[in-house]
Design a protein around this motif. Sequence first.
Motif, short mmCIF file in Angstrom:
data_model
loop_
_atom_site.label_atom_id
_atom_site.label_comp_id
_atom_site.label_asym_id
_atom_site.label_seq_id
_atom_site.Cartn_x
_atom_site.Cartn_y
_atom_site.Cartn_z
N PRO A 47 1.56 -23.79 13.02
CA PRO A 47 1.90 -23.77 11.59
C PRO A 47 2.17 -22.36 11.07
O PRO A 47 3.02 -22.18 10.19
CB PRO A 47 0.68 -24.41 10.91
CG PRO A 47 -0.42 -24.31 11.89
CD PRO A 47 0.21 -24.35 13.23
N THR A 48 1.47 -21.37 11.61
CA THR A 48 1.72 -20.00 11.18
C THR A 48 3.12 -19.56 11.56
O THR A 48 3.86 -18.97 10.75
CB THR A 48 0.69 -19.05 11.81
OG1 THR A 48 -0.63 -19.47 11.45
CG2 THR A 48 0.90 -17.63 11.33
N PRO A 84 6.25 -16.10 20.66
CA PRO A 84 7.22 -17.00 21.31
C PRO A 84 7.62 -18.18 20.43
O PRO A 84 8.78 -18.60 20.45
CB PRO A 84 6.47 -17.47 22.57
CG PRO A 84 5.42 -16.47 22.81
CD PRO A 84 5.01 -15.98 21.46
N LEU A 85 6.68 -18.70 19.65
CA LEU A 85 7.00 -19.82 18.77
C LEU A 85 8.00 -19.40 17.70
O LEU A 85 8.96 -20.13 17.41
CB LEU A 85 5.72 -20.35 18.12
CG LEU A 85 4.81 -21.20 19.00
CD1 LEU A 85 3.49 -21.48 18.30
CD2 LEU A 85 5.50 -22.51 19.35
N VAL A 86 7.79 -18.23 17.09
CA VAL A 86 8.74 -17.75 16.08
C VAL A 86 10.12 -17.55 16.69
O VAL A 86 11.15 -17.90 16.09
CB VAL A 86 8.22 -16.45 15.45
CG1 VAL A 86 9.29 -15.82 14.55
CG2 VAL A 86 6.96 -16.71 14.64
N VAL A 117 6.18 -23.96 22.40
CA VAL A 117 4.78 -24.37 22.56
C VAL A 117 4.39 -24.31 24.03
O VAL A 117 3.31 -23.83 24.38
CB VAL A 117 4.57 -25.79 21.99
CG1 VAL A 117 3.14 -26.26 22.22
CG2 VAL A 117 4.91 -25.83 20.51
N ARG A 118 5.28 -24.79 24.88
CA ARG A 118 4.99 -24.81 26.31
C ARG A 118 4.84 -23.39 26.87
O ARG A 118 3.88 -23.07 27.57
CB ARG A 118 6.09 -25.56 27.06
CG ARG A 118 5.82 -25.74 28.55
CD ARG A 118 6.83 -26.64 29.21
NE ARG A 118 8.15 -26.03 29.27
CZ ARG A 118 9.19 -26.41 28.56
NH1 ARG A 118 9.07 -27.39 27.69
NH2 ARG A 118 10.36 -25.82 28.69
N SER A 119 5.80 -22.52 26.54
CA SER A 119 5.75 -21.15 27.05
C SER A 119 4.53 -20.40 26.53
O SER A 119 3.81 -19.74 27.28
CB SER A 119 7.03 -20.40 26.67
OG SER A 119 8.16 -21.00 27.26
N THR A 138 16.34 -18.40 23.89
CA THR A 138 16.04 -19.56 23.09
C THR A 138 17.18 -19.97 22.20
O THR A 138 17.13 -21.02 21.58
CB THR A 138 14.81 -19.28 22.21
OG1 THR A 138 15.09 -18.14 21.41
CG2 THR A 138 13.59 -19.04 23.02
N GLN A 139 18.24 -19.16 22.14
CA GLN A 139 19.35 -19.54 21.30
C GLN A 139 20.04 -20.75 21.91
O GLN A 139 20.18 -20.93 23.09
CB GLN A 139 20.35 -18.37 21.17
CG GLN A 139 19.76 -17.16 20.56
CD GLN A 139 19.30 -17.36 19.13
OE1 GLN A 139 19.85 -18.15 18.42
NE2 GLN A 139 18.30 -16.66 18.71
#
Length: 591
Positions: free
Chosen positions: A81-82, A164-166, A203-205, A274-275
Amino acid sequence: METLLKLGRTPIGIIVPAFTILLVVFGIPIVLLFLTSLNAPAFSIFNYQAFLGQRANVRVLFQTIEVSVIATAICVIIGYPTAYLIAAASKRLRMTLIVLVIIPYLTSLLARTYAWIVILGDRGLINNLLLELELISSPLPLIYNRMAVYIGMVHIMLPMMILPLVSVMLGIDKSLTAAARSMGARPFAAFWRVFLPLSLPGVRSGSVLVFVLCLGFYITPAALGGLRDAMLSTFIAAQVSSSFNMARTAAAAFILLGIAAVMLFILGLDLSDTQGGAARPARSSWLSRLPSLSTLTRYLNELATPYRARRWTAKLYQAKSDSRWSQIPGTALVALVMVYLLFPGLVVIIMSFSAGMFLEFPPSGLSLKWYRSFFGDPSWKGAAWTSIQVGVAAAILSTIVGTLAAYGLSRTSPRFRSLLTMVILTPITFPVIVVGIAAYLGMANLGLIGSMTGIVLAHSIGAIAYVVVIVSGTLANFDRRLEQAAKSMRAGPLQTFRRITLPLIAPGVIGGAVFAFIHSFDEVVISSFISGLSIRTLPLKMWENIRHEIDPTIAAVASLLMLLPVLWLIAIYITWWSRPRMKRVPSDPAN
């Protein structure tokens, strides 16, 4: 000689130096370590049976997995969530929040661990506050237990989950969620059905990185946990320092490495760009494979279809609500996470100016006595100077070799590039205790234990990985037609690289050098194996003082280490943004 010169100009040729260092320092020793665990040349699994045959060892092993899983789960629960709220913020606010996350990420692990000792200790910030308010009559046991271990580990690993999530979330096409909303989906439904599946690679990475690094945690559990909270890395380090039975130690190390390898094999580690993630299909959840659950979900969706149609018609022309009350929970969550990440460092910095004989918050008086104690103590100054020398040498070596490797990898085929990149990244994806033992064996074979050269080489294998990642990211946005234009004007490969490529990728090279220096300057586990008894770096000196005495001088040292990331970020910002931008070559010559 001419053949060697031609080989050096090929992509594979300029990758060779990086792989040579990796092979000598880590590759060959890890193979020898594995053979030692199997009692080569007899080849038996006796050492593994001996380890698993002792109930205490099995308990420590399962405890290590349990702590790593729970710490990773907490990081996901807090980090997702952050990261979502950071990615949804305005550009200026998002950059500010990302910088606030990066600052603790770049801060010394020992300094952050020491901050929690100061906060959670029997005479720490929390207990002193509760005693002064007369809410308790004796200090609460907030440290040397499992909860303190989780607090410290999550504090250190949370930035590695958020970043990584961002990165992945910023690459998701927001129009997909808007399209779902336009078809009548509620915000939560649009998020659950569209945004969440596309963000699962992040999330996985992040989960794999955090879990694998938690498996090899040594400093934080040893400093904040009790005897019942020992992890397998602590057990391995104790074996090395006491009996040093290499076969038993190797078996324990490879059991830990096997757990990390299984996790990497099951979930994988997506290190690609990630693009364009929207076009990449997400992995199906294991829950969707349960027939009863999928059938129930389909029936519920069919029952809800008429309701969604009526709601879509009713909401089609309804004005959007801009109530700020809905933003309060998200703002509060981000604020709490930032306080959790930054407040411990702020506490240590304030306490380092205490004028008393002991650390206290808030200080009863302000003084620079502990800073004078640091700069006036030859042992502290000597350790700091040793760390600077090792860090500069490791940064120079890693920057040169890592930049060449990244440049060569960018010229190879994508499949071959991915394989070679994963090999280069093994020192920072394997548990650090395993890397330390392998590096010790490699330096022992070269006779470099207890030498500056041995420490620099041992630090460089991880520093090279950081340089390769950062420079490769810079090269991904580099227009190779500029090199082709230079070559068409009779510029040689070396001249083209020196006059065209290097100036344009210089910000990435400098950023890689900074990260290489930080990695070396903060290294304590590998240094403890390689340094012997003759060399003491600043992290080793801090670790010894934290374990054996309560010296307020450590607060001054920790505060100085916490200010370093700010200086690094300012240097990177000036280097990256003060350079004039070169216009890209137009794709159409007629333009």
